[in-house]
Design an enzyme around this catalytic site. Structure first.
Site, PDB file in Angstrom:
ATOM      1  N   ARG A 305       5.467   5.890   3.113  1.00  0.00           N
ATOM      2  CA  ARG A 305       4.220   5.207   2.757  1.00  0.00           C
ATOM      3  C   ARG A 305       3.054   6.192   2.926  1.00  0.00           C
ATOM      4  O   ARG A 305       2.794   6.648   4.051  1.00  0.00           O
ATOM      5  CB  ARG A 305       3.967   4.000   3.666  1.00  0.00           C
ATOM      6  CG  ARG A 305       5.045   2.923   3.635  1.00  0.00           C
ATOM      7  CD  ARG A 305       4.779   1.874   2.572  1.00  0.00           C
ATOM      8  NE  ARG A 305       5.982   1.091   2.291  1.00  0.00           N
ATOM      9  CZ  ARG A 305       6.278  -0.076   2.832  1.00  0.00           C
ATOM     10  NH1 ARG A 305       5.445  -0.623   3.693  1.00  0.00           N
ATOM     11  NH2 ARG A 305       7.386  -0.718   2.527  1.00  0.00           N
ATOM     12  N   GLU A 307       0.002   5.965   3.387  1.00  0.00           N
ATOM     13  CA  GLU A 307      -1.176   5.208   3.829  1.00  0.00           C
ATOM     14  C   GLU A 307      -1.870   6.002   4.925  1.00  0.00           C
ATOM     15  O   GLU A 307      -1.229   6.388   5.901  1.00  0.00           O
ATOM     16  CB  GLU A 307      -0.752   3.844   4.398  1.00  0.00           C
ATOM     17  CG  GLU A 307      -0.235   2.894   3.344  1.00  0.00           C
ATOM     18  CD  GLU A 307       0.432   1.668   3.945  1.00  0.00           C
ATOM     19  OE1 GLU A 307       0.577   1.591   5.183  1.00  0.00           O
ATOM     20  OE2 GLU A 307       0.819   0.800   3.158  1.00  0.00           O
ATOM     21  N   ARG A 313       0.613   1.172  14.920  1.00  0.00           N
ATOM     22  CA  ARG A 313       1.833   0.598  14.342  1.00  0.00           C
ATOM     23  C   ARG A 313       2.168   1.096  12.937  1.00  0.00           C
ATOM     24  O   ARG A 313       2.973   0.499  12.259  1.00  0.00           O
ATOM     25  CB  ARG A 313       1.746  -0.922  14.362  1.00  0.00           C
ATOM     26  CG  ARG A 313       0.593  -1.482  13.567  1.00  0.00           C
ATOM     27  CD  ARG A 313       0.488  -2.976  13.732  1.00  0.00           C
ATOM     28  NE  ARG A 313      -0.273  -3.533  12.642  1.00  0.00           N
ATOM     29  CZ  ARG A 313       0.016  -4.651  12.028  1.00  0.00           C
ATOM     30  NH1 ARG A 313       1.069  -5.339  12.392  1.00  0.00           N
ATOM     31  NH2 ARG A 313      -0.728  -5.113  11.069  1.00  0.00           N
ATOM     32  N   HIS A 314       1.511   2.169  12.490  1.00  0.00           N
ATOM     33  CA  HIS A 314       1.798   2.695  11.155  1.00  0.00           C
ATOM     34  C   HIS A 314       2.356   4.114  11.224  1.00  0.00           C
ATOM     35  O   HIS A 314       1.845   4.947  11.966  1.00  0.00           O
ATOM     36  CB  HIS A 314       0.522   2.704  10.305  1.00  0.00           C
ATOM     37  CG  HIS A 314       0.155   1.342   9.803  1.00  0.00           C
ATOM     38  ND1 HIS A 314      -0.740   0.542  10.455  1.00  0.00           N
ATOM     39  CD2 HIS A 314       0.589   0.648   8.730  1.00  0.00           C
ATOM     40  CE1 HIS A 314      -0.852  -0.602   9.783  1.00  0.00           C
ATOM     41  NE2 HIS A 314      -0.061  -0.558   8.745  1.00  0.00           N
ATOM     42  N   GLU A 456       3.381  -8.790  12.563  1.00  0.00           N
ATOM     43  CA  GLU A 456       4.294  -8.991  11.437  1.00  0.00           C
ATOM     44  C   GLU A 456       5.338  -7.883  11.389  1.00  0.00           C
ATOM     45  O   GLU A 456       5.017  -6.709  11.493  1.00  0.00           O
ATOM     46  CB  GLU A 456       3.473  -9.010  10.146  1.00  0.00           C
ATOM     47  CG  GLU A 456       4.289  -9.288   8.914  1.00  0.00           C
ATOM     48  CD  GLU A 456       4.037  -8.278   7.830  1.00  0.00           C
ATOM     49  OE1 GLU A 456       2.880  -8.142   7.406  1.00  0.00           O
ATOM     50  OE2 GLU A 456       5.003  -7.612   7.426  1.00  0.00           O
ATOM     51  N   SER A 459       8.249  -9.125   5.766  1.00  0.00           N
ATOM     52  CA  SER A 459       7.595  -9.913   4.744  1.00  0.00           C
ATOM     53  C   SER A 459       8.615 -10.079   3.627  1.00  0.00           C
ATOM     54  O   SER A 459       9.143  -9.091   3.125  1.00  0.00           O
ATOM     55  CB  SER A 459       6.358  -9.154   4.261  1.00  0.00           C
ATOM     56  OG  SER A 459       5.555 -10.020   3.529  1.00  0.00           O
ATOM     57  N   ARG A 507       9.206  -0.268  14.394  1.00  0.00           N
ATOM     58  CA  ARG A 507       8.290  -1.341  14.781  1.00  0.00           C
ATOM     59  C   ARG A 507       9.032  -2.443  15.546  1.00  0.00           C
ATOM     60  O   ARG A 507       8.521  -2.997  16.515  1.00  0.00           O
ATOM     61  CB  ARG A 507       7.603  -1.920  13.536  1.00  0.00           C
ATOM     62  CG  ARG A 507       6.379  -2.735  13.897  1.00  0.00           C
ATOM     63  CD  ARG A 507       5.697  -3.312  12.684  1.00  0.00           C
ATOM     64  NE  ARG A 507       4.904  -2.332  11.963  1.00  0.00           N
ATOM     65  CZ  ARG A 507       4.077  -2.657  10.959  1.00  0.00           C
ATOM     66  NH1 ARG A 507       3.974  -3.909  10.581  1.00  0.00           N
ATOM     67  NH2 ARG A 507       3.374  -1.739  10.357  1.00  0.00           N
TER      68      ARG A 507
END
Lengths: 533, 288
Positions: A305, A307, A313-314, A456, A459, A507
């Site tokens: 990712r 991002e 948490r990333h 979360e 998903s 995670r």
């Protein structure tokens, strides 16, 4: 100590200075004599050294090049040392964690993975242990790998500083297999120090970046040893549970031609004469496997990712545990399967990794993870009501922000005493175009999120398997149909109704153990600011 | 410590007595002397002479305060009389009051203590989605017992179509007494007897419970105590409750007391031996 041989010449006619000079000369002579005596004694020592009773029982081992020596030697694991072996002679291959030599004794802490034991090396004629051998043991650098032959002895009082408390080792032979350099970038004791607020405890800590820069050393702490064993456990349990349920493990490509989820957060890689992307999610391939009649599939692999999220948490690269499953009538068949997989996984960790969880708990004080079997499933409107009762108003078609998710996690914990729950029936407006709308209420969708400690972790949704409805939904979302033509086309060959989801391994482990940073559960983490080691 | 506000300012001196007790001179009588030393008269004279606005204001303020106090007194009197009336109203209307039925009810139970008392309510109420969970604190070996209970009463402990109330039973090893939670923010109702009281209030006309009858509450308190007691004390207390009785405990009519006691008996290993067989069988027919 270096004694100076130079003496200043006396000055004639000065009585006082001549007396001083005489004294100095006498002192110098005395020193010379002592020096000579010392030399003589050292020569004697050398002679004694030659007759070291421990000779051949200690030293630096010849480089192991697999010549076949000592292949019959049986080694015992530190964790297996106990009163049952009292009086027995054992060999252990360990790291020297600490050593403290005093006089004729040397106390060492030996470490093997998470387990530690005390070694006592004391001058002993019976066991042929000389002072030199004790001195040698005391001088071995910390973190060196050593082979120790020793007698297992019961201790008078339990040794609190070691994980093996009832017995200690009385050394007989010590060989250095691989020497560590004397200056270490961080001390294992500092890296392993409990992160509690003990006012009397030492405040020395190793910060996250130093740990990650010297990850090889940092990973040697008992907590890290336990964390990555638990992580392996999560992966193994995920595989075992799903395989038992009839799932097939598949391997999806990581180099893809088009961005799988939107396209904004993909890493571009040069691919011969053109560009390619690193996979953000194996979702499309899982769905294709379903369309190819695999019914139940899962995959474990790297997910990328791009991002620029510098949060706790990333990560830009993580291990994704994804599954997809076809169902007969209702997507709750899939939700129940995923939920039960989690519950079984948590139960498995609780039963099979209790000692590792306790080891992590010694350094990081957290509440044990609580869950319900079968897992708790709430619907989105119920969550909105709970939040409203607590004074937080959320719109019916609004997504939950991260702080609101955390608050909801607390409310759920307070009412149901669980750290894991499923939130079903999300508003359609906040979900991707391929999410199936709820037939009973078009504002909601057949989609779900799963939460651990209010964060979360998964998903998922029932995917639209009808190409016409998929096209319609994509248009409503303003997506260029030509760009997803291949995806829509894959459903024109007939596809069973299906649903699925994916989790990030790091995670899940972080939240299960209640750790505060995902970098603690990634062996070599990758984030926007780190691509090494 | 305190500064006094100067309300009356004057410069004239007040003549004060120079001794504590004045004795009359039996020989010479001087009347003027006494009159001159009368302090009150002296002060009154000064005050009369002065035209001080501050003092007038103070008097007015005092008057206003007194009026306010009178007003407050009247109000308190009215409120207290209203309270007396409303208390009487509650007394008469209490059994008729309807409580709001919660949409989500959670009950925590120890896996060794099964919810026998719930059956009678679940038989009578429609539209309840019942589900049960085991908490992570429950070891695997204890799950079988719970599982067999729900298999036995599968029809009662299931989801009903169109059910508006979610009733979740969570088996947890951490607390011995059952707990009922109707909100994440409220305190739980602790103990099966108190839960029964609440259920009788929310779902009236299922089990007989007269709120005005202190004797029933007294017996329920004993049942609550029994839940926590040792086996030996339980045996003594239960035997005492059934002295000269073979039928239902209170007024020979099935009531919440019988239900609470039946629940206690069911949790005990040899509980049935302590109670009359007829009572047990009758209760079993009604409750289960």
């Amino acid at each position: 100590m270096v004694a100076s041989d130079d003496t200043k010449p006396t000055v004639e006619g000065d009585a006082a200075s001549s007396k001083k000079a005489a004294k100095k000369a006498a002192k110098a002579a005395e020193k010379q004599q002592k020096k000579a005596e010392h030399k003589a004694s050292s020569v004697q020592n050398e002679v004694q050294d030659e007759k070291d009773i421990s000779e051949g029982k200690y030293g630096i081992m010849k480089l192991i090049q697999s010549t076949g020596e000592n292949r019959d030697r049986v080694y015992t694991d530190v964790k297996d040392l106990g009163v049952a072996l009292e009086g027995k002679m054992v060999w252990v291959r360990v790291r020297l964690q600490t050593s403290r030599a005093k006089g004729k004794q040397c106390f060492c802490v030996l470490r093997q993975n998470c387990h530690t034991v005390q070694l006592l090396m004391s001058v002993n004629e019976e066991r042929a242990i000389s002072k030199n051998m004790v001195k040698f043991t005391g001088n071995i650098t910390k973190e060196s790998i050593i082979d120790v032959q020793a007698i297992v002895a019961r201790t008078a009082a339990p040794i609190d500083s070691c994980s093996v408390r009832d017995v200690e080792l009385l050394g007989v032979q010590v060989w250095v297999v691989s020497q560590a350099r004397p200056q270490l970038p961080l001390q294992i004791e500092d890296a392993a120090r409990p992160e509690n607020n003990d006012p009397e405890g030492l405040k020395i800590r190793v910060n996250q970046d130093t740990r990650l820069d010297n990850r090889v050393l940092d990973l040697r702490t008992p907590a890290n040893q336990a964390i990555f064993r638990i992580e392996a456990g999560v992966c193994r349990l995920f595989r075992d549970i799903l395989t038992k349920k009839g799932f097939v493990e598949i391997h999806t490509p990581k180099i893809i031609s088009a961005a799988s989820e939107g396209g904004a957060n993909v890493f571009t890689v040069s691919y011969f004469k053109s560009n390619a992307y690193l996979a953000q999610s194996p979702q499309l391939y899982k769905q294709m496997a379903i369309a190819a009649d695999f019914d139940k599939v899962f995959t474990v692999g790297a997910v990328f990712r791009a991002e620029d999220s510098n949060t706790h948490r990333h990560l830009t690269e993580f291990v994704g545990l994804d599954l997809e499953m076809s169902f007969i009538h209702h997507y709750h068949e899939v939700v129940d399967t995923i939920g039960q997989t989690f519950t079984d996984m948590f139960r498995g960790l609780q039963e099979q990794y209790a000692s590792e969880i306790a080891t992590v708990g010694e350094q990081f004080k957290v509440e044990p993870f609580k869950f319900l079997d079968p897992p708790l499933r709430l619907e989105f409107p119920q969550a909105v009501e709970m939040l409203k009762e607590a004074g937080v108003t959320i719109g019916d078609e609004e997504d939950l922000s991260t702080p609101v998710e955390k608050l909801l996690g607390r409310l759920v914990k307070s009412q149901y005493d669980t750290d894991f729950y499923i939130l079903d029936k999300y508003p359609l407006a906040v979900r991707p175009f391929y999410t199936m709308p709820d037939p009973n209420n078009p504002r909601y969708s057949n989609s779900y999120d799963m939460f651990m400690r209010g964060e979360e972790i998964l998903s998922g949704a029932q995917r639209i398997h009808d190409p016409e409805l998929l096209t319609e939904r994509a248009k409503e979302h303003g997506i260029d149909i030509s760009k997803i033509a291949a995806y829509i086309e894959s459903f024109r060959l007939g596809c069973p109704p299906h649903a699925g989801g994916g989790i990030g391994l790091e995670r899940v482990v972080m939240l299960y153990l209640g750790l505060d940073n995902i970098r603690k559960t990634s062996m070599f983490p990758r984030d926007p600011k780190r691509v090494t080691p | 410590m305190y500064h006094m506000k100067n309300i009356v300012s004057f410069q004239e001196e007040i003549e004060l007595p120079k001794c504590m007790y004045r004795l009359k001179n039996p020989i010479e009588v001087d009347e003027n002397d006494e009159a001159e030393l009368n302090i009150r008269d002296q002060v009154t004279k000064f005050l009369k002479k002065m035209s001080n606005n501050g003092l007038v204001e103070l008097e007015n303020r005092q008057e206003r305060l007194l009026t306010k106090l009178d007003d407050l007194y009247e109000r308190i009197k009215t409120i207290s009389s209203l309270c007396k009336n409303s208390q009487q109203d509650i007394k008469t209307s209490k059994p008729k009051m309807e409580f709001v039925k919660p949409s989500e009810v959670v009950m925590f139970l120890h896996p060794d203590k099964l919810p026998w008392f719930m059956n009678i309510f679940l038989k009578a109420i429609n539209g309840i989605n019942v589900s049960w969970h085991t908490h992570s604190s429950v070891p695997s070996i204890k799950i079988a017992k719970v599982d067999s209970f729900f298999k036995k009463f599968q029809a009662l402990y299931s989801s009903q179509s169109g059910g508006k109330v979610n009733f979740r039973l969570i088996f947890k090893c951490e607390s011995a007494a059952p707990e009922l939670k109707i909100s994440s923010l409220s305190s739980p109702i602790i103990g099966s007897v108190n839960i029964l009281r609440y259920l009788c209030l929310v779902f009236p006309n299922i089990v007989n419970y007269d709120y005005d009858d202190h004797q029933i509450d007294g017996m329920l308190d004993i049942c609550h105590q029994l839940e926590m007691d040792s086996v030996k004390n339980k045996e003594v207390s239960i035997t005492q409750m059934f002295t000269d009785k073979t039928g239902f405990i209170y007024k020979n009519m099935f009531s919440v007391v019988d239900l609470a006691l039946f629940n206690v008996i069911k949790q005990m290993q040899n509980g049935t031996k302590l109670v009359p067989k007829k009572w047990y069988n009758d209760c079993e027919k009604i409750i289960l």
